[in-house]
Write a protein that holds these residues in place. Structure first.
Motif, PDB file in Angstrom:
ATOM      1  N   THR A  12      50.676  98.920 -31.802  1.00  0.00           N
ATOM      2  CA  THR A  12      50.001  97.643 -31.587  1.00  0.00           C
ATOM      3  C   THR A  12      48.625  97.707 -32.233  1.00  0.00           C
ATOM      4  OG1 THR A  12      51.154  97.427 -29.486  1.00  0.00           O
ATOM      5  CG2 THR A  12      49.241  96.006 -29.807  1.00  0.00           C
ATOM      6  N   TYR A  13      48.322  96.721 -33.062  1.00  0.00           N
ATOM      7  CA  TYR A  13      46.974  96.617 -33.636  1.00  0.00           C
ATOM      8  C   TYR A  13      46.169  95.638 -32.797  1.00  0.00           C
ATOM      9  CZ  TYR A  13      48.919  98.659 -37.952  1.00  0.00           C
ATOM     10  OH  TYR A  13      49.519  99.469 -38.876  1.00  0.00           O
ATOM     11  N   LYS A  14      44.928  95.993 -32.533  1.00  0.00           N
ATOM     12  CA  LYS A  14      44.036  95.088 -31.792  1.00  0.00           C
ATOM     13  C   LYS A  14      42.887  94.690 -32.689  1.00  0.00           C
ATOM     14  CE  LYS A  14      44.857  96.643 -27.091  1.00  0.00           C
ATOM     15  NZ  LYS A  14      44.881  97.996 -26.601  1.00  0.00           N
ATOM     16  N   GLU A  19      46.247  90.811 -30.255  1.00  0.00           N
ATOM     17  CA  GLU A  19      47.096  91.993 -30.381  1.00  0.00           C
ATOM     18  C   GLU A  19      48.318  91.670 -31.232  1.00  0.00           C
ATOM     19  OE1 GLU A  19      48.342  93.857 -26.822  1.00  0.00           O
ATOM     20  OE2 GLU A  19      46.330  94.539 -26.297  1.00  0.00           O
ATOM     21  N   VAL A  20      48.630  92.554 -32.162  1.00  0.00           N
ATOM     22  CA  VAL A  20      49.846  92.380 -32.962  1.00  0.00           C
ATOM     23  C   VAL A  20      50.728  93.601 -32.752  1.00  0.00           C
ATOM     24  CG1 VAL A  20      50.815  92.150 -35.288  1.00  0.00           C
ATOM     25  CG2 VAL A  20      48.640  91.038 -34.738  1.00  0.00           C
ATOM     26  N   LYS A  21      51.943  93.366 -32.279  1.00  0.00           N
ATOM     27  CA  LYS A  21      52.883  94.471 -32.114  1.00  0.00           C
ATOM     28  C   LYS A  21      53.612  94.669 -33.441  1.00  0.00           C
ATOM     29  CE  LYS A  21      55.138  96.642 -28.375  1.00  0.00           C
ATOM     30  NZ  LYS A  21      55.534  96.627 -26.975  1.00  0.00           N
ATOM     31  N   ALA A  22      53.128  95.598 -34.255  1.00  0.00           N
ATOM     32  CA  ALA A  22      53.687  95.805 -35.601  1.00  0.00           C
ATOM     33  C   ALA A  22      54.981  96.594 -35.559  1.00  0.00           C
ATOM     34  CB  ALA A  22      52.657  96.508 -36.480  1.00  0.00           C
ATOM     35  N   LEU A  23      55.114  97.500 -34.589  1.00  0.00           N
ATOM     36  CA  LEU A  23      56.378  98.230 -34.380  1.00  0.00           C
ATOM     37  C   LEU A  23      56.726  98.168 -32.900  1.00  0.00           C
ATOM     38  CD1 LEU A  23      55.849 101.466 -36.536  1.00  0.00           C
ATOM     39  CD2 LEU A  23      57.209  99.451 -37.158  1.00  0.00           C
ATOM     40  N   SER A  42      57.687  90.428 -45.721  1.00  0.00           N
ATOM     41  CA  SER A  42      56.270  90.739 -45.553  1.00  0.00           C
ATOM     42  C   SER A  42      55.883  90.565 -44.083  1.00  0.00           C
ATOM     43  CB  SER A  42      55.474  89.778 -46.453  1.00  0.00           C
ATOM     44  OG  SER A  42      54.123  90.041 -46.306  1.00  0.00           O
ATOM     45  N   GLY A  43      55.156  91.534 -43.541  1.00  0.00           N
ATOM     46  CA  GLY A  43      54.726  91.455 -42.148  1.00  0.00           C
ATOM     47  C   GLY A  43      55.722  92.018 -41.148  1.00  0.00           C
ATOM     48  N   SER A  44      56.844  92.563 -41.626  1.00  0.00           N
ATOM     49  CA  SER A  44      57.875  93.055 -40.699  1.00  0.00           C
ATOM     50  C   SER A  44      57.583  94.454 -40.156  1.00  0.00           C
ATOM     51  CB  SER A  44      59.249  93.032 -41.381  1.00  0.00           C
ATOM     52  OG  SER A  44      59.242  93.830 -42.545  1.00  0.00           O
ATOM     53  N   GLY A  45      56.593  95.134 -40.727  1.00  0.00           N
ATOM     54  CA  GLY A  45      56.202  96.442 -40.202  1.00  0.00           C
ATOM     55  C   GLY A  45      56.508  97.621 -41.105  1.00  0.00           C
ATOM     56  N   LYS A  46      56.883  97.355 -42.355  1.00  0.00           N
ATOM     57  CA  LYS A  46      57.260  98.443 -43.277  1.00  0.00           C
ATOM     58  C   LYS A  46      56.107  99.413 -43.512  1.00  0.00           C
ATOM     59  CE  LYS A  46      58.329  95.621 -46.691  1.00  0.00           C
ATOM     60  NZ  LYS A  46      57.992  94.337 -46.061  1.00  0.00           N
ATOM     61  N   THR A  47      54.944  98.865 -43.863  1.00  0.00           N
ATOM     62  CA  THR A  47      53.794  99.730 -44.145  1.00  0.00           C
ATOM     63  C   THR A  47      53.390 100.505 -42.894  1.00  0.00           C
ATOM     64  OG1 THR A  47      53.003  98.310 -45.925  1.00  0.00           O
ATOM     65  CG2 THR A  47      51.357  99.721 -44.866  1.00  0.00           C
ATOM     66  N   THR A  48      53.411  99.835 -41.754  1.00  0.00           N
ATOM     67  CA  THR A  48      53.066 100.513 -40.493  1.00  0.00           C
ATOM     68  C   THR A  48      54.028 101.676 -40.249  1.00  0.00           C
ATOM     69  OG1 THR A  48      52.275  98.394 -39.650  1.00  0.00           O
ATOM     70  CG2 THR A  48      52.647 100.137 -38.036  1.00  0.00           C
ATOM     71  N   MET A  49      55.313 101.433 -40.445  1.00  0.00           N
ATOM     72  CA  MET A  49      56.333 102.480 -40.257  1.00  0.00           C
ATOM     73  C   MET A  49      56.067 103.670 -41.181  1.00  0.00           C
ATOM     74  SD  MET A  49      59.166 102.732 -38.447  1.00  0.00           S
ATOM     75  CE  MET A  49      58.943 104.450 -38.139  1.00  0.00           C
TER      76      MET A  49
HETATM   77  P1  ADP Z   1      54.784  94.931 -44.105  1.00  0.00           P
HETATM   78  O1  ADP Z   1      54.373  96.177 -44.803  1.00  0.00           O
HETATM   79  O2  ADP Z   1      56.252  94.838 -43.813  1.00  0.00           O
HETATM   80  O3  ADP Z   1      54.310  93.703 -44.825  1.00  0.00           O
HETATM   81  P2  ADP Z   1      52.808  95.657 -42.102  1.00  0.00           P
HETATM   82  O4  ADP Z   1      53.221  96.935 -41.485  1.00  0.00           O
HETATM   83  O5  ADP Z   1      51.734  95.707 -43.126  1.00  0.00           O
HETATM   84  O6  ADP Z   1      54.110  94.887 -42.660  1.00  0.00           O
HETATM   85  O7  ADP Z   1      52.319  94.659 -40.964  1.00  0.00           O
HETATM   86  C1  ADP Z   1      53.039  94.416 -39.756  1.00  0.00           C
HETATM   87  C2  ADP Z   1      52.197  93.500 -38.864  1.00  0.00           C
HETATM   88  O8  ADP Z   1      51.035  94.177 -38.431  1.00  0.00           O
HETATM   89  C3  ADP Z   1      51.695  92.237 -39.561  1.00  0.00           C
HETATM   90  O9  ADP Z   1      51.701  91.185 -38.620  1.00  0.00           O
HETATM   91  C4  ADP Z   1      50.301  92.581 -39.983  1.00  0.00           C
HETATM   92  O10 ADP Z   1      49.488  91.449 -40.072  1.00  0.00           O
HETATM   93  C5  ADP Z   1      49.861  93.509 -38.849  1.00  0.00           C
HETATM   94  N1  ADP Z   1      48.879  94.536 -39.302  1.00  0.00           N
HETATM   95  C6  ADP Z   1      49.108  95.494 -40.223  1.00  0.00           C
HETATM   96  N2  ADP Z   1      48.049  96.305 -40.343  1.00  0.00           N
HETATM   97  C7  ADP Z   1      47.104  95.832 -39.494  1.00  0.00           C
HETATM   98  C8  ADP Z   1      45.767  96.232 -39.155  1.00  0.00           C
HETATM   99  N3  ADP Z   1      45.200  97.306 -39.716  1.00  0.00           N
HETATM  100  N4  ADP Z   1      45.111  95.503 -38.232  1.00  0.00           N
HETATM  101  C9  ADP Z   1      45.683  94.435 -37.630  1.00  0.00           C
HETATM  102  N5  ADP Z   1      46.933  94.010 -37.894  1.00  0.00           N
HETATM  103  C10 ADP Z   1      47.650  94.690 -38.815  1.00  0.00           C
END
Ligand code: ADP
Ligand code: MG
Length: 223
Positions: A12-14, A19-23, A42-49
């Motif tokens: 979760t990013y704050k 709050e955004v639950k990214a995963l 885009s925004g599905s959580g790939k980079t976070t994963m």
């Molecule tokens: P993807 O790579 O699939 O586009 P991300 O993992 O970048 O997805 O993002 C997943 C979600 O988390 C999105 O809603 C994005 O806006 C949010 N997010 C990603 N990084 C941050 C961050 N550092 N702070 C706040 N929100 C974030």
């Protein structure tokens, strides 16, 4: 034991009150020598994963084991050391040093992380340049290379330290169709040659097809 084990992982990013639950409660295991992609819009959580598995960041909840080490409890310093020893990275925008030649870009992690002596470095660099078919371009600077060639140098740089795992977040996003397919196939050839596990993300349907295992992310969940 799998190379990567993800157990009940949430992130979760704050930002202020938001709050955004990214995963959201991810469970999966990735074996050694796998060629795995995470796909989703885009925004599905790939980079976070990928950032979790690559030890660039840690989860809010859950457990991550890489090579039998529990990495989610590491502090920043331990994560950095762990990355240096075991994980290579390939980036969407190549991230090569513009003032260094292809050869010197590949040499960089050997000096900074591995502290290899000159002769050993030379052997490793020439070998990997040959593997990615860039030996004849070794003295060129990044701006003298095409996008596809830059990414081949970046693949060589990621592999030269002989990591167990290579992470690549949308490695073909800045490449044309033909270079994209060539780069992803080169990654797969390198996986076969060195038994390195590759984990990448993409939203390009043609690139997804090249993966051996695909995980679909939708709103931070596996579907
Ligand atoms: P993807 O790579 O699939 O586009 P991300 O993992 O970048 O997805 O993002 C997943 C979600 O988390 C999105 O809603 C994005 O806006 C949010 N997010 C990603 N990084 C941050 C961050 N550092 N702070 C706040 N929100 C974030
Ligand atoms: Mg992303």
């Amino acid at each position: 034991m799998a190379l990567v084990q993800i157990e009940n992982v949430s992130k979760t990013y704050k930002t202020g009150d938001i709050e955004v639950k990214a995963l959201n409660d991810i469970n999966l295991a990735i074996e050694k020598s796998a060629f795995v992609s995470f796909v989703g819009p885009s925004g599905s959580g790939k980079t976070t994963m990928l950032n979790m598995i690559g030890c660039l960041d840690k989860p809010t909840k859950g457990k991550i084991l890489i090579d039998d080490k529990q990495v989610d409890i590491f502090n920043r310093q331990k994560r950095a050391a762990f990355r240096g020893q075991r994980i290579g990275f390939i980036f969407q925008s190549f991230n090569l040093f513009p003032v260094l030649t292809a050869y010197e870009n590949i040499e960089y992690p050997l000096v900074m992380i591995k502290n290899e002596p000159l002769e050993k470095r030379k052997e490793l660099i020439l070998d990997i340049l040959d593997s990615v078919n860039m030996l004849n371009q070794k003295d060129k600077f990044p701006d003298q290379l095409s996008g596809g060639q830059k990414q081949r140098v970046a693949i060589a740089r990621a592999l030269v330290t002989q990591p167990k795992l290579v992470m690549a977040d949308e490695p073909t996003a800045n490449l044309d169709k033909e270079s994209s397919i060539n780069v992803i196939r080169l990654m797969r050839d390198m996986k076969d040659k060195f038994s390195t596990t590759f984990i990448f993300s993409t939203h390009d349907p043609q690139i997804m097809e090249e993966a051996e295992i695909t995980y679909n992310l939708v709103d931070g969940k596996l579907s």
